[in-house]
Motif scaffolding. Sequence first.
Motif, short mmCIF file in Angstrom:
data_model
loop_
_atom_site.label_atom_id
_atom_site.label_comp_id
_atom_site.label_asym_id
_atom_site.label_seq_id
_atom_site.Cartn_x
_atom_site.Cartn_y
_atom_site.Cartn_z
N UNK A 177 10.69 2.14 7.12
CA UNK A 177 9.51 1.28 7.03
C UNK A 177 9.54 0.35 5.82
N UNK A 178 10.62 0.35 5.08
CA UNK A 178 10.69 -0.51 3.89
C UNK A 178 10.73 -1.97 4.30
N UNK A 179 10.33 -2.83 3.39
CA UNK A 179 10.32 -4.27 3.66
C UNK A 179 11.03 -5.00 2.52
N UNK A 180 11.48 -6.20 2.82
CA UNK A 180 12.08 -7.07 1.81
C UNK A 180 11.11 -8.20 1.54
N UNK A 181 10.66 -8.34 0.29
CA UNK A 181 9.66 -9.36 -0.01
C UNK A 181 10.29 -10.74 -0.13
N UNK A 182 9.46 -11.73 -0.43
CA UNK A 182 9.92 -13.12 -0.47
C UNK A 182 10.98 -13.35 -1.53
N UNK A 183 11.00 -12.53 -2.57
CA UNK A 183 11.99 -12.68 -3.64
C UNK A 183 13.26 -11.87 -3.39
N UNK A 184 13.34 -11.23 -2.24
CA UNK A 184 14.51 -10.44 -1.90
C UNK A 184 14.50 -9.03 -2.45
N UNK A 185 13.36 -8.58 -2.98
CA UNK A 185 13.26 -7.24 -3.54
C UNK A 185 12.80 -6.25 -2.47
N UNK A 186 13.32 -5.03 -2.57
CA UNK A 186 12.95 -3.99 -1.62
C UNK A 186 11.61 -3.38 -2.01
N UNK A 187 10.71 -3.26 -1.05
CA UNK A 187 9.42 -2.60 -1.26
C UNK A 187 9.28 -1.50 -0.21
N UNK A 188 8.99 -0.31 -0.67
CA UNK A 188 8.86 0.79 0.28
C UNK A 188 8.23 2.01 -0.36
N UNK A 189 7.77 2.91 0.47
CA UNK A 189 7.12 4.12 -0.01
C UNK A 189 6.09 4.59 1.00
N UNK A 190 5.35 5.62 0.68
CA UNK A 190 4.38 6.17 1.62
C UNK A 190 3.36 5.18 2.16
N UNK A 191 2.93 4.22 1.35
CA UNK A 191 1.91 3.29 1.85
C UNK A 191 2.39 2.55 3.08
N UNK A 192 3.70 2.33 3.17
CA UNK A 192 4.24 1.58 4.29
C UNK A 192 4.33 2.45 5.55
N UNK A 193 4.72 3.72 5.38
CA UNK A 193 4.76 4.54 6.60
C UNK A 193 3.38 5.10 6.94
N UNK A 194 2.45 5.12 6.00
CA UNK A 194 1.07 5.50 6.34
C UNK A 194 0.47 4.45 7.27
N UNK A 195 0.70 3.18 6.94
CA UNK A 195 0.15 2.10 7.77
C UNK A 195 0.82 2.08 9.15
N UNK A 196 2.11 2.43 9.20
CA UNK A 196 2.78 2.46 10.50
C UNK A 196 2.27 3.63 11.34
N UNK A 197 2.00 4.74 10.68
CA UNK A 197 1.54 5.93 11.40
C UNK A 197 0.14 5.75 11.94
N UNK A 198 -0.71 5.06 11.16
CA UNK A 198 -2.11 4.88 11.55
C UNK A 198 -2.45 3.39 11.43
#
Length: 494
Positions: free
Chosen positions: A123-144
């Motif tokens: 569920x990680x994402x790559x932001x506009x600057x090319x940096x990796x962003x990921x963690x529970x907040x991202x899979x929490x939103x995917x789950x619910x």
Amino acid sequence: MDVLLKIVQTVNSYLTDYVLIFLLIGAGLYFTIRTRFVQVRCFGEGMKQVFGGLSLKGGKQKSGLSSFQALATAIAAQVGTGNIVGACGAILIGGPGAIFWMWVIAFLGMATIYAEAVLAQKTRVIDADGNVQGGPVYYIKKAIPNGFGKFLSVFFSVAAILALGFMGSMVQSNSIAGTAGAAIGMSTGLYWIIGLLIALIAGVIFLGGVDRLAAVTEKIVPLMALLYIVGSLVVIFARVAYIPESFGMIFKYAFNGSALIGGGIGYALKSAISQGAKRGLFSNEAGMGSTPHAHAQANVKTPHEQGVSAMIGVFIDTFIVLTMTALVVISTLYAGDGVLGNALSYNRAQGGLLSAVAENFPKANLAQMAFGKVFGETFGNIFVAVCLFFFAFSTILGWNFFGKINVQYLFGKKALPIYSIIAVGFVFLGSIFQDDLVWELTDFFNYLMVLPNVIALVALGGMVARSAKTRGACDLPKIEGDAAAEAENAPEEQ
């Protein structure tokens, strides 16, 4: 402070005894079954993934971290005061049997942390600057994917910032100050000097970003673990005659500690299990939602690869480092002529409870007493102080990074310098605050992180199960759906 301490202790006792144990053991059993014992099947693959191409110079990545850098950052957060001070506190309050329950929590937690790392990758994402962003907040939103999911993600982020970036750093600096002060004979009124030095060093690294953090952790983690393990082995070999008795006490008092810690069998069993769950969570962090921030950064071929690496982090944290602490403490202070075992037996004979004895043996200095039995008081104090500095300081760095990810998620990049300044202030405050209050506050916010994290993990259990079927060194027999599992295993970067 005394009033606040009593309030937080009361709340924590209910959370530990009735919520935390159910969630940690329940989630661990769920993922152990759904992944078909991935912590056993894929243990060899995980060891190969971590140590097969081990290098202390992972280099700067285009974005994110190498797999080992991500694991080193996760272990830097895991291996901290929980392995020394936390283990001592669990033994002191719950008896040696608490270590058995920490092992149980860790074994089940290996499956839980596999799930966390896999979902963080997927569920990680790559932001506009090319940096990796990921963690529970991202899979929490995917789950619910609705308003409640958004609320839970914000709830988790706030709890993570408070638990890791602020309160957690206070525990680490508090322990550093306590052991370092004891080692050099410093008055507690001067611990602020140690706190100031820790805060200044931390501040420099806080402002350096993920690359500087990775460069530090990938070198500190292997060396600090090796130093502590070697020192522990020296004590264990010196007390080798008492090691069988030490293991015997761990298993015996896991189920019936009433003869040692007071109260009835039910009270003793509850104390051992609750201390094992509480300190197990603080030590290996499986299910808490902290280390997925690091595992999301890893550049790997499949999420499964980072999942099995994450399992090895829990194994190193609990079954190696924490067990070393347990054997050192029990073999020197409980077994044979151990002063603490004798004191507890005497106190029990007088009709007292463990708490009366625990007050005279501060958990922050228990490890120093244990190592001092073999190394001598002076060198024992210094050895533990040095090891704890590296353990706790690396945890400060890892947790600050995890908190930073959540600050950026909530408030954007502009808030990061403010967060770093506040975090430095909490590092300093930890050195002068009452240690019991610092620990209780940290436990409270850790528990708040567990709630939304476990809900999301279980909701995405099917995704985790499919990743556990990936083809590799721990193949399952060919079953229907394997092709779908391999397709499912690809990261969903956006």
